[in-house]
Scaffold this motif. Structure first.
Motif, short mmCIF file in Angstrom:
data_model
loop_
_atom_site.label_atom_id
_atom_site.label_comp_id
_atom_site.label_asym_id
_atom_site.label_seq_id
_atom_site.Cartn_x
_atom_site.Cartn_y
_atom_site.Cartn_z
N CYS A 72 -7.30 -1.16 0.78
CA CYS A 72 -6.34 -1.60 1.78
C CYS A 72 -7.08 -1.70 3.11
CB CYS A 72 -5.18 -0.62 1.90
SG CYS A 72 -4.01 -1.06 3.21
N CYS A 126 0.83 -1.20 0.00
CA CYS A 126 0.00 0.00 0.00
C CYS A 126 0.87 1.26 0.00
CB CYS A 126 -0.90 -0.01 1.24
SG CYS A 126 -1.95 1.45 1.35
N TYR A 166 -5.87 -1.86 6.06
CA TYR A 166 -5.22 -1.31 7.25
C TYR A 166 -5.90 0.00 7.63
CZ TYR A 166 -1.37 -0.80 10.61
OH TYR A 166 -0.64 -0.69 11.75
N HIS A 167 -5.78 1.04 6.76
CA HIS A 167 -6.43 2.31 7.09
C HIS A 167 -7.43 2.74 6.02
CE1 HIS A 167 -2.22 2.25 8.67
NE2 HIS A 167 -2.86 2.47 9.82
N GLY A 168 -7.70 1.83 5.07
CA GLY A 168 -8.84 2.04 4.18
C GLY A 168 -8.60 2.77 2.87
N LEU A 169 -7.36 3.02 2.45
CA LEU A 169 -7.17 3.64 1.13
C LEU A 169 -7.82 2.77 0.06
CD1 LEU A 169 -5.05 5.50 2.53
CD2 LEU A 169 -3.70 5.32 0.43
N HIS A 210 0.28 3.99 1.42
CA HIS A 210 0.24 4.71 2.69
C HIS A 210 1.37 4.26 3.62
CE1 HIS A 210 -1.79 5.28 6.83
NE2 HIS A 210 -1.15 6.39 6.51
N ARG A 211 1.28 3.06 4.16
CA ARG A 211 2.31 2.61 5.08
C ARG A 211 2.77 1.18 4.78
NH1 ARG A 211 3.05 6.29 9.07
NH2 ARG A 211 4.20 4.82 10.35
N LEU A 212 2.66 0.82 3.50
CA LEU A 212 3.26 -0.41 2.98
C LEU A 212 2.61 -1.70 3.50
CD1 LEU A 212 7.04 0.60 3.17
CD2 LEU A 212 5.31 1.30 1.52
N ALA A 213 1.39 -1.64 3.94
CA ALA A 213 0.70 -2.88 4.31
C ALA A 213 0.41 -3.67 3.04
CB ALA A 213 -0.60 -2.56 5.04
#
Ligand code: FES
Ligand SMILES: [Fe+2]
Length: 347
Positions: free
Chosen positions: A67, A48, A69-72, A50-53
């Protein structure tokens, strides 16, 4: 290890894709997520923005992937279309995507320059959509680099030893050398074994001539046809390719694909089965049982070989006459990889 990037790598069996579930794969050490954006197959870097999840833990939402993790939310071209709680979306934010094709029941991913991703370069495997063959399939994960599996498939003299108990090729198999022809993107092997009762457990009462041919193509794809013929056929056709219509049995096809997943890991995909005129589902199941046993034998040997190589300070080999196909193919890989590296430097 050296691998060609401008080639189609097998990523998965098409049958293993689930419509709403992203699939995590790895090719040449790159994490990739494969998913279906409604009717379109998409391959992104599995990371991702955002933070590579991993996006392979994400959720398919129609033609979009979220994603978890935080929904992007990403569209099928990799563009960010939603950031929860934030109105401004960086317009240049885009995931790397890979050219992907579904062909012959395999998902193929192009690892090189996307502008060069020509589907005509996909090796002409026989898939489950071909009504002439009754195939089974599988895959095995290796703790060894892909090149060692390629080398194994480029030298069938190991059949007499690694597979003495399974395929049952006698020592005479390794005493004969196949005819080799360099191809633009691989090597062709052709081999007649003349006047035997056939291999191992598939013995025939009468003497037969056995024909086997395979192309081993970039990046590591084996496409093989075999068949049994009345004794004398090999000589009659000048030890060239016979007419399959004259086969008296055991016409089979197998495709095998070696995909480097990491530096020391690989996934080995395979299919095998009889031509419809020479077998049925029961023969297919017998062949797959045999394949499971034989391919496990290769895995034991190759993983052990890898461990020895890893403990050897400067590993060197002493090629034999049977390494000719290995050498031809590896030289082709090195030549193309060098050209790719040169182009990358010039760019
Ligand atoms: S890591 Fe994907 S949304 Fe945060
Ligand atoms: Fe083998």
């Amino acid at each position: 290890m050296t691998y060609v990037r401008n080639a189609w790598y097998v990523a998965a069996w098409a049958q293993d894709l689930e419509p709403d579930r992203p699939m995590a794969i790895s090719i040449l050490n790159e994490p990739i997520v494969l998913w279906s954006a409604e009717d379109r197959l998409v391959a992104f870097e599995d990371r991702c923005l955002h933070r590579l999840a991993p996006l392979s833990l994400g959720r398919c939402e129609g033609a979009r992937l979220r994603c978890m993790y935080h929904g992007l939310l990403f569209d099928a071209d990799g563009a960010v279309v939603q950031i929860p709680g934030q109105d401004m979306i960086p317009p240049q934010a885009r995931l790397r995507s890979y050219p992907v094709e579904l062909r012959h029941s395999w998902v193929w991913i192009w690892m090189g320059d996307p502008a060069r991703a020509d589907p005509a370069l996909i090796p002409p495997a026989v898939g489950f959509d071909n009504p002439d063959y009754i195939l089974g399939r599988g895959f095995l994960d290796y703790a060894a680099e892909a090149r060692l599996i390629n080398d194994n498939l480029l030298d069938f003299s190991h059949l007499s030893y690694v597979h003495a108990e399974s395929f049952g090729a006698g020592p005479e198999f390794a005493d004969e050398r196949p005819r080799l022809t360099p191809l633009e993107r691989g090597v062709r092997f052709e081999r007649w074994v003349v006047g035997t009762h056939g291999p191992g457990r598939r013995k025939s009462d009468a003497l037969i001539d056995s024909w086997q041919t395979y192309d081993f193509l970039l990046p590591g794809i084996l496409l093989m046809w075999s068949g049994s013929f009345v004794a004398g056929t090999a000589e009659r056709c000048g030890f060239a390719q016979p007419d399959y219509a004259e086969a008296i049995g055991a016409v089979t096809f197998t495709s095998q694909a070696v995909t480097p997943t990491g530096d020391r890991t690989a996934r080995y995909f395979f299919s095998w089965g009889p031509h419809r005129d020479h077998g049925d589902e029961a023969i297919r199941d017998m062949l797959m049982t045999l394949a499971d046993r034989a391919f496990a034998e290769d895995k034991v040997m190759i993983e052990a070989q890898q461990r020895v190589i890893d403990r050897t300070p400067s590993p060197r080999i002493m090629p034999t006459v049977h390494d000719r196909g290995v050498t031809l193919f590896n030289r082709l890989v090195e030549r193309l990889a060098r050209a790719e590296a040169g182009e990358a430097e010039a760019a």
